[in-house]
Design an enzyme around this catalytic site. Structure first.
Site, PDB file in Angstrom:
ATOM      1  N   ILE A 103       0.564  -1.647  -0.009  1.00  0.00           N
ATOM      2  CA  ILE A 103      -0.263   0.137   0.088  1.00  0.00           C
ATOM      3  C   ILE A 103       0.718   1.114  -0.095  1.00  0.00           C
ATOM      4  O   ILE A 103       0.747   3.213  -0.138  1.00  0.00           O
ATOM      5  CB  ILE A 103      -1.285  -0.591   1.103  1.00  0.00           C
ATOM      6  N   HIS A 136       6.113 -11.863   5.816  1.00  0.00           N
ATOM      7  CA  HIS A 136       5.278 -11.473   4.434  1.00  0.00           C
ATOM      8  C   HIS A 136       6.904 -11.603   3.854  1.00  0.00           C
ATOM      9  O   HIS A 136       7.752 -11.045   4.524  1.00  0.00           O
ATOM     10  CB  HIS A 136       4.676  -9.555   4.606  1.00  0.00           C
ATOM     11  N   HIS A 188       8.706  -8.854   1.422  1.00  0.00           N
ATOM     12  CA  HIS A 188       8.902  -8.079   0.353  1.00  0.00           C
ATOM     13  C   HIS A 188       9.166  -8.210  -0.704  1.00  0.00           C
ATOM     14  O   HIS A 188      10.692  -9.231  -0.903  1.00  0.00           O
ATOM     15  CB  HIS A 188       9.865  -7.022   0.976  1.00  0.00           C
TER      16      HIS A 188
HETATM   17  P1  5GP Z   1       6.571  -4.598   7.712  1.00  0.00           P
HETATM   18  O1  5GP Z   1       7.343  -3.176   7.797  1.00  0.00           O
HETATM   19  O2  5GP Z   1       6.133  -5.645   8.969  1.00  0.00           O
HETATM   20  O3  5GP Z   1       8.232  -5.472   7.291  1.00  0.00           O
HETATM   21  O4  5GP Z   1       5.947  -3.921   6.523  1.00  0.00           O
HETATM   22  C1  5GP Z   1       4.738  -4.116   5.813  1.00  0.00           C
HETATM   23  C2  5GP Z   1       4.496  -3.700   5.316  1.00  0.00           C
HETATM   24  O5  5GP Z   1       3.062  -3.846   4.095  1.00  0.00           O
HETATM   25  C3  5GP Z   1       4.984  -2.159   5.022  1.00  0.00           C
HETATM   26  O6  5GP Z   1       5.487  -2.384   3.735  1.00  0.00           O
HETATM   27  C4  5GP Z   1       2.823  -1.403   4.922  1.00  0.00           C
HETATM   28  O7  5GP Z   1       3.301  -0.441   3.933  1.00  0.00           O
HETATM   29  C5  5GP Z   1       2.821  -3.113   3.939  1.00  0.00           C
HETATM   30  N1  5GP Z   1       0.923  -2.947   4.873  1.00  0.00           N
HETATM   31  C6  5GP Z   1       0.492  -2.247   5.573  1.00  0.00           C
HETATM   32  N2  5GP Z   1      -0.796  -2.275   6.031  1.00  0.00           N
HETATM   33  C7  5GP Z   1      -1.015  -2.647   4.778  1.00  0.00           C
HETATM   34  C8  5GP Z   1      -1.848  -3.139   4.199  1.00  0.00           C
HETATM   35  O8  5GP Z   1      -3.338  -2.939   4.691  1.00  0.00           O
HETATM   36  N3  5GP Z   1      -2.575  -3.148   2.684  1.00  0.00           N
HETATM   37  C9  5GP Z   1      -1.317  -3.159   2.244  1.00  0.00           C
HETATM   38  N4  5GP Z   1      -1.743  -3.455   0.511  1.00  0.00           N
HETATM   39  N5  5GP Z   1       0.159  -2.560   2.554  1.00  0.00           N
HETATM   40  C10 5GP Z   1      -0.258  -2.881   3.598  1.00  0.00           C
END
Ligand code: 5GP
Ligand code: ZN
Length: 114
Positions: free
Chosen positions: A31, A100, A102
């Site tokens: 997002i 997840h 990336h």
């Molecule tokens: P982290 O910081 O946990 O490694 O990455 C989480 C990722 O999820 C971030 O890049 C953030 O932009 C994405 N993200 C968080 N909430 C949402 C959402 O509701 N929808 C989408 N498509 N991405 C999300």
């Protein structure tokens, strides 16, 4: 009740820009993209982070990686390359507590990420 946002996305209850899904995994655009190509590949089953995984998850983890790189190539990163990142726990930048991968590409990526 499970209020995990990525469980909601995988179940289709929370909207996302879906790229792929099957019975076990789901891929969708981030997002808040940090590169021209930035998508996430997740297991549909809730797993908090990579450090929660064990031998029973080997097949699923392999499938996530294979799908991540196939999708990166499908989205045009086959020549230039892509970065595959798994942030694990808050100290490493994990903000969503559902495993997840990336996938980032479409621009030059510096190393180390900082
Ligand atoms: P982290 O910081 O946990 O490694 O990455 C989480 C990722 O999820 C971030 O890049 C953030 O932009 C994405 N993200 C968080 N909430 C949402 C959402 O509701 N929808 C989408 N498509 N991405 C999300
Ligand atoms: Zn979840």
């Amino acid at each position: 009740m499970n209020d995990c946002v990525f469980c909601g996305i995988a179940a289709g209850k929370i909207p996302s820009k879906k790229i792929f899904e099957d019975d076990e995994i789901f891929a969708f655009h981030d997002i808040d993209p940090k590169a021209p190509t930035h998508f996430l590949v997740i297991p549909k089953r809730h797993i908090e982070n990579l450090m929660e995984c064990g031998a029973e998850d080997e097949a699923l983890l392999g499938k996530l990686l294979v799908k991540a790189q196939e999708t990166a190539k499908d989205l045009g990163c086959g020549e230039s390359g892509a970065r595959f990142v798994i942030n694990c726990k808050s100290g490493a930048g994990q903000t969503v507590g559902h495993l997840h991968i990336h996938v980032l590409g479409g621009r030059e990526l510096k190393w180390p990420p900082g």
